[in-house]
Design a protein around this motif. Sequence first.
Motif, PDB file in Angstrom:
ATOM      1  N   UNK A 133       0.477  -1.488   0.397  1.00 34.16           N
ATOM      2  CA  UNK A 133       0.064  -0.091   0.319  1.00 34.16           C
ATOM      3  C   UNK A 133       0.954   1.769  -0.293  1.00 34.16           C
ATOM      4  N   UNK A 134       0.747   2.040  -0.487  1.00 32.64           N
ATOM      5  CA  UNK A 134       1.316   3.691  -0.798  1.00 32.64           C
ATOM      6  C   UNK A 134      -0.066   4.419  -0.771  1.00 32.64           C
ATOM      7  N   UNK A 135       0.181   5.942  -0.408  1.00 32.15           N
ATOM      8  CA  UNK A 135      -0.765   6.806   0.427  1.00 32.15           C
ATOM      9  C   UNK A 135      -1.152   7.155  -1.310  1.00 32.15           C
ATOM     10  N   UNK A 136      -2.582   7.393  -1.211  1.00 35.01           N
ATOM     11  CA  UNK A 136      -3.333   7.681  -2.512  1.00 35.01           C
ATOM     12  C   UNK A 136      -2.596   9.582  -2.932  1.00 35.01           C
ATOM     13  N   UNK A 137      -2.271  10.255  -1.479  1.00 31.43           N
ATOM     14  CA  UNK A 137      -1.556  11.543  -2.076  1.00 31.43           C
ATOM     15  C   UNK A 137       0.097  11.141  -2.682  1.00 31.43           C
ATOM     16  N   UNK A 138       0.116  10.538  -3.063  1.00 32.82           N
ATOM     17  CA  UNK A 138       1.341  11.229  -3.236  1.00 32.82           C
ATOM     18  C   UNK A 138       1.480   9.726  -4.747  1.00 32.82           C
ATOM     19  N   UNK A 139       2.586  10.404  -6.066  1.00 32.49           N
ATOM     20  CA  UNK A 139       2.275  10.141  -7.100  1.00 32.49           C
ATOM     21  C   UNK A 139       3.102   8.485  -6.814  1.00 32.49           C
ATOM     22  N   UNK A 140       2.922   7.192  -7.286  1.00 33.09           N
ATOM     23  CA  UNK A 140       3.814   6.187  -7.548  1.00 33.09           C
ATOM     24  C   UNK A 140       5.096   6.185  -8.537  1.00 33.09           C
ATOM     25  N   UNK A 141       6.256   6.508  -7.565  1.00 34.67           N
ATOM     26  CA  UNK A 141       7.577   6.645  -8.463  1.00 34.67           C
ATOM     27  C   UNK A 141       8.163   5.386  -8.709  1.00 34.67           C
ATOM     28  N   UNK A 142       8.962   5.892  -9.917  1.00 40.30           N
ATOM     29  CA  UNK A 142       9.769   4.552 -10.706  1.00 40.30           C
ATOM     30  C   UNK A 142      10.147   3.504  -8.903  1.00 40.30           C
ATOM     31  N   UNK A 143      10.863   3.737  -8.362  1.00 43.33           N
ATOM     32  CA  UNK A 143      11.557   2.246  -7.344  1.00 43.33           C
ATOM     33  C   UNK A 143      10.544   2.285  -6.653  1.00 43.33           C
ATOM     34  N   UNK A 144       8.997   3.354  -5.901  1.00 48.76           N
ATOM     35  CA  UNK A 144       7.985   2.130  -5.242  1.00 48.76           C
ATOM     36  C   UNK A 144       7.597   0.965  -6.203  1.00 48.76           C
ATOM     37  N   UNK A 145       7.616   1.006  -7.560  1.00 49.03           N
ATOM     38  CA  UNK A 145       6.493   0.659  -8.565  1.00 49.03           C
ATOM     39  C   UNK A 145       8.108  -0.758  -8.604  1.00 49.03           C
ATOM     40  N   UNK A 146       9.144  -0.034  -8.583  1.00 46.28           N
ATOM     41  CA  UNK A 146      10.008  -1.263  -9.175  1.00 46.28           C
ATOM     42  C   UNK A 146       9.822  -2.345  -7.714  1.00 46.28           C
ATOM     43  N   UNK A 147      10.036  -2.180  -6.147  1.00 47.81           N
ATOM     44  CA  UNK A 147      10.146  -2.538  -4.994  1.00 47.81           C
ATOM     45  C   UNK A 147       8.903  -3.893  -4.985  1.00 47.81           C
ATOM     46  N   UNK A 148       7.938  -2.627  -6.149  1.00 44.77           N
ATOM     47  CA  UNK A 148       6.138  -3.671  -5.766  1.00 44.77           C
ATOM     48  C   UNK A 148       6.321  -4.989  -6.777  1.00 44.77           C
ATOM     49  N   UNK A 149       6.917  -4.677  -7.152  1.00 42.28           N
ATOM     50  CA  UNK A 149       7.311  -5.576  -8.877  1.00 42.28           C
ATOM     51  C   UNK A 149       7.608  -6.907  -7.970  1.00 42.28           C
ATOM     52  N   UNK A 150       8.606  -6.504  -7.395  1.00 40.97           N
ATOM     53  CA  UNK A 150       9.729  -7.452  -6.906  1.00 40.97           C
ATOM     54  C   UNK A 150       8.661  -7.884  -5.903  1.00 40.97           C
ATOM     55  N   UNK A 151       8.481  -7.502  -4.782  1.00 42.01           N
ATOM     56  CA  UNK A 151       7.671  -8.046  -3.152  1.00 42.01           C
ATOM     57  C   UNK A 151       6.728  -9.251  -4.782  1.00 42.01           C
ATOM     58  N   UNK A 152       5.875  -8.678  -5.718  1.00 43.45           N
ATOM     59  CA  UNK A 152       5.190  -9.130  -6.401  1.00 43.45           C
ATOM     60  C   UNK A 152       5.683 -10.608  -6.821  1.00 43.45           C
ATOM     61  N   UNK A 153       6.611 -10.920  -7.207  1.00 45.27           N
ATOM     62  CA  UNK A 153       7.963 -11.597  -7.640  1.00 45.27           C
ATOM     63  C   UNK A 153       7.859 -12.575  -7.071  1.00 45.27           C
ATOM     64  N   UNK A 154       8.433 -12.356  -5.949  1.00 45.73           N
ATOM     65  CA  UNK A 154       8.601 -13.171  -4.713  1.00 45.73           C
ATOM     66  C   UNK A 154       7.406 -14.026  -4.340  1.00 45.73           C
TER      67      UNK A 154
END
Length: 297
Positions: free
Chosen positions: A271-292
């Motif tokens: 989860x991340x707050x809707x007040x912040x745009x999803x940054x590239x580094x956050x998106x990459x870490x989410x993708x990594x967690x999803x991969x695991x």
Amino acid sequence: MKWNIADLPVFVAVVEREGISAAARALRMPKSSVSRFIQRLEDDLQVRLLERNSRQMRMTSEGEIFFKHCQLIMEQIEVADAQMNGLTHTPSGELTVSLPMAFSRHILGGHLHRFYERYPEIQLTIQVTPTTVDLIGDHIDLAVQVGDLPDSELIAVPLFETPLVWVANPKTFSAEHRFDSLESLLAEVKVCERRYNKTPLLIRHHGEKQKAEIEATIETIDPIMVRDTVAAGTGIGLLPRIYCADLIDQGQLVEVGREYALDAPAKASAVYTSRRMLSAKTRLFIEFLKELTDSRV
């Protein structure tokens, strides 16, 4: 405009951290520099933003108005930074992530080096906490949260859904053991995660649903502790299958009481707050967690 926009992050840090000393530590700046920034900002604005003495600090009414504008400006800067960061070839910058203990140990712990090898310029801070965090107040970019998310300000990316299963050491109960009733099964649960202990659970038995409660003697916030305690031979445990599948495959645990199935699965989301745009580094870490997690369910 006479005031310097570069002074805004310092003022915001002082307000959010509730003091110059705490802001200086967070910004890794000398206290004297932080004080000088605030004084310069007040001089340029020609208003008093903070009333402060040796023991306490509070915002003036002018400071409260200016702080609201600062928050909007800083959010726009974050959006611009996130967009530009996504255009750069090498993701970089600070990323603060909060994880539950079991998730950090069982899902991420042995694989974190892979993320570093892929993105060595991302400065990752992992916080492990048993409680739900305040993403904005605690300055956290991303958190893994278990269960349903009542907060509408959070954007959730599902990571896994996994069934809750009854498990035991095969020397305690065999997989073929049949319990005379749900009560006889629950009586053997000696250790349980807090979220399931003494909480009404909906259980399906031969197509019919009934409510029941576990009353375990040992309660913990850590499902890995439940797993290891049961594997050592202490009664029956209720666990998300993702945290015990390996031990079941190895024969150290067996699934029992299959006829008494929990109606709802265990689940986790990034989860991340809707007040912040999803940054590239956050998106990459989410993708990594999803991969695991995809490799385990």
